[in-house]
Design an enzyme around this catalytic site. Structure first.
Site, short mmCIF file in Angstrom:
data_model
loop_
_atom_site.label_atom_id
_atom_site.label_comp_id
_atom_site.label_asym_id
_atom_site.label_seq_id
_atom_site.Cartn_x
_atom_site.Cartn_y
_atom_site.Cartn_z
N GLU A 185 86.93 -63.26 65.16
CA GLU A 185 85.97 -62.12 64.96
C GLU A 185 84.19 -62.50 64.88
O GLU A 185 83.08 -61.79 65.96
CB GLU A 185 86.57 -60.80 64.00
N HIS A 191 108.91 -75.56 62.15
CA HIS A 191 110.90 -75.53 62.85
C HIS A 191 110.66 -73.93 63.73
O HIS A 191 110.89 -73.46 63.94
CB HIS A 191 111.90 -74.68 61.69
N LYS A 212 87.92 -48.72 70.02
CA LYS A 212 88.11 -47.61 69.66
C LYS A 212 87.74 -46.16 70.06
O LYS A 212 88.48 -45.44 69.92
CB LYS A 212 86.81 -47.76 67.95
#
Ligand SMILES: O=P(O)(O)OC[C@H]1O[C@](O)(CO)[C@@H](O)[C@@H]1O
Length: 557
Positions: free
Chosen positions: A356, A387, A513
């Site tokens: 960000e 893994h 947004k």
């Protein structure tokens, strides 16, 4: 000056072509003195860069690049409260949140540390009230559970620290459990509503802006859940909600009682805010004294960053090597690999902190840039990642820079068999940490089973030569965690300074947004959606025509 226009930028490119392009990191590590050049100790923190593809000339040139691009000055400006966040016309003073109580930092004629200390004292009182059982719910019972409602920087920092420092839980007379809910979809709060008792649950609405819909929608559901149990709204809001924000007026409007409003300042970025009242859940869990230790660790690292020459300055070197890897070695991905499950949220935290902050493509002057900035950063607890995605690190087609992080000391009090066994697990973990960074460096040139056909040999071949840094903290404590987080905060600033970008704004999150508002309005209409693009219209209409009918369709299957 644009980074690529710096004389040293070209010198670095030439240096790479002439000296290092065909040299493996493994070769560079044949020199015994490598740690003298590339291992840095500060206050029991060891940061080892010896598995990076660099030699002394690279380091010299990177320091020159820093000088040429005024890094030392930029650090000074950051520390002293200059308006380094140019697009929002603000300083970025997260370091002021962890000043010692007697320090002062004057901004516009006002000592901001005075305000910081006042707010810490108010936060301490809230912690006391809750953990001594003075704070009561609507039915008069002490609080048992505190839920942090926040997202991004108002969630990830406190979540990381609460999880990492669980062993530092303070024995309060009224211990409380802390919980986190961030997602706007309601899945997390709805689970908490099933488990928790409304009589004894307190919600902390953490939102720097107090406009974030994710958080406010969770807060609205929390309020409705409480009102379902007890109908007096003023009592519910007063006794079951705390607000933490820059905006007193918005907290006021929501109904937060003035004494239950904790303040933040616009000179703290959300993703840099865990050191403030945003860390209330941390202090509730580990106590105020430990919270102060977390601040002290970060402060110590700040002092190192603000006052050490760049060629000995650990966050600077971490940042400069990030530049080297991204822009010269063309490494576009960064993995964060803590070898300690307590740090499981550290990769998530750094994903926001780095991506960000530095996911930008225009300079401070607003010009489009022609080079790469922030790499894709992700990670996982190292032993588990072995893994899962280490296959790609070892044999994929991409270069990935890796940060290995581990505590030196863990489970060292051995008075019983199970403690001995746990200590052995620690040694096993450290061995894996070092083995993996070594395997990534040396690859197939050592210790790999060479049997089988030549085709199979290819499948078993490890190219190696992956760059990594190893960070060793003495043990995981509030103090060392504070240092570790501050180290990365400053690294982000160093990289941004070299790239000439602003790490403290995040305009890139706004468009989605805004569009979500229109989309929600449309979703609430019964009519067909026709106003967007074909793809979005189709998805909208698919959901509209099916969200009722899809309920329970799997029951007969
Ligand atoms: O604390 P707030 O204002 O609710 O914001 C939450 C998060 O949302 C963002 O603004 C991004 O949308 C982050 O920068 C921030 O940490």
């Amino acid at each position: 000056m644009n980074a690529t226009e710096a004389k040293t930028w070209n010198k670095l490119q030439k240096h790479l072509d002439d000296e290092l392009a065909n040299v493996r990191i493994e070769e560079l590590n044949k020199c015994d003195k490598r740690s003298d050049l590339l291992s840095f100790n500060f206050d029991q923190l060891l940061v080892d860069f010896s598995k990076q593809k660099v030699n002394s000339n690279t380091m010299q040139l990177l320091f020159e690049l820093g000088e040429e691009l005024n890094l030392t000055n930029a650090i000074k400006n950051l520390a002293s409260g200059d308006k380094v966040n140019t697009t929002e016309n603000r300083p970025a003073l997260h370091s002021a949140l962890r000043l010692n109580p007697n320090d002062s930092l004057v901004l516009d004629g006002d000592d901001i540390n005075r305000h910081v200390q006042i707010e810490l004292a108010r936060m301490s009182k809230v912690v006391d009230d809750i953990t001594t059982g003075n704070w009561r719910g609507y039915s008069g019972k002490p609080i048992t559970d505190v839920v942090n409602l926040g997202v991004g920087g108002s969630d990830l920092g406190p979540l990381l620290v609460c999880e990492a420092l669980d062993e530092f839980k303070e024995a309060h007379s009224n211990p409380v459990d802390v919980h986190f809910a961030s997602t706007m979809d309601g899945s997390q709060v709805s689970l908490l509503f099933e488990r928790l008792n409304p009589e004894t649950t307190l919600f902390v609405i953490v939102s720097k802006s107090f406009t974030t819909i994710d958080t406010l929608s969770n807060a609205a559901s929390a309020k409705a859940w409480l009102l379902n149990a007890f109908q007096d709204e003023s009592i519910i809001i007063k006794q079951h909600f705390i607000g933490i924000s820059v905006s007193e007026s918005k907290m006021e409007k929501w109904g937060i009682h003035p004494e239950h409003q904790l303040k933040l300042w616009d000179w703290v970025g959300g993703r840099f805010s865990l050191w403030s009242a945003v860390g209330l859940t941390i202090a509730l869990k580990i106590g105020m004294a430990n919270f102060r230790r977390l601040l002290n660790g970060a402060n110590k690292l700040d002092q190192h960053f603000f006052s050490t020459d760049i060629n000995q300055n650990i966050p600077v070197i971490l940042g400069l090597l990030g530049i080297w890897n991204t822009n010269f070695l063309n490494i576009k991905a960064q993995a964060i690999l803590p070898y300690d499950a307590r740090l499981k949220y550290f990769p998530d935290y750094l994903t926001q902190l780095e991506m960000e902050s530095n996911g930008k493509s225009v300079t401070l002057q607003g010009e489009r840039i022609s080079f790469d900035t922030c790499p894709i950063l992700w990670g996982e607890v190292g032993p588990n990642a072995q893994h899962a995605f280490y296959q790609l690190l070892h044999q994929g087609t991409r270069k990935v820079a890796c940060d290995f992080i581990a505590p030196v000391n863990r489970f060292s009090t051995i008075t019983s068999e199970h403690e001995k066994s746990l200590h052995n697990q620690h040694l096993l973990t450290i061995a894996n940490c070092f083995a993996q960074s070594r395997a990534l460096m040396v690859g197939g040139s050592s210790a790999v089973d060479g049997g089988g056909s030549s085709e199979l040999k290819n499948h078993k071949f490890y190219p190696g030569d992956q760059s990594s840094t190893t960070i060793l903290i003495p043990e995981l404590t509030p103090y060392s965690l504070g240092q570790l987080i501050a180290l990365y905060e400053h690294k982000v600033f160093v990289m941004a300074t070299i790239w000439g970008i602003n790490p403290f704004d995040q305009w890139g999150v706004e468009l989605g947004k805004l569009m979500a508002n229109d989309t929600l309005r449309e979703l609430n209409l019964d009519s067909m959606t026709m106003c967007f693009d074909a793809s979005t219209n189709y998805l909208m209409n698919y959901v509209k025509s099916n969200f009722a009918t899809f309920k329970g369709v799997e029951e007969d299957k």
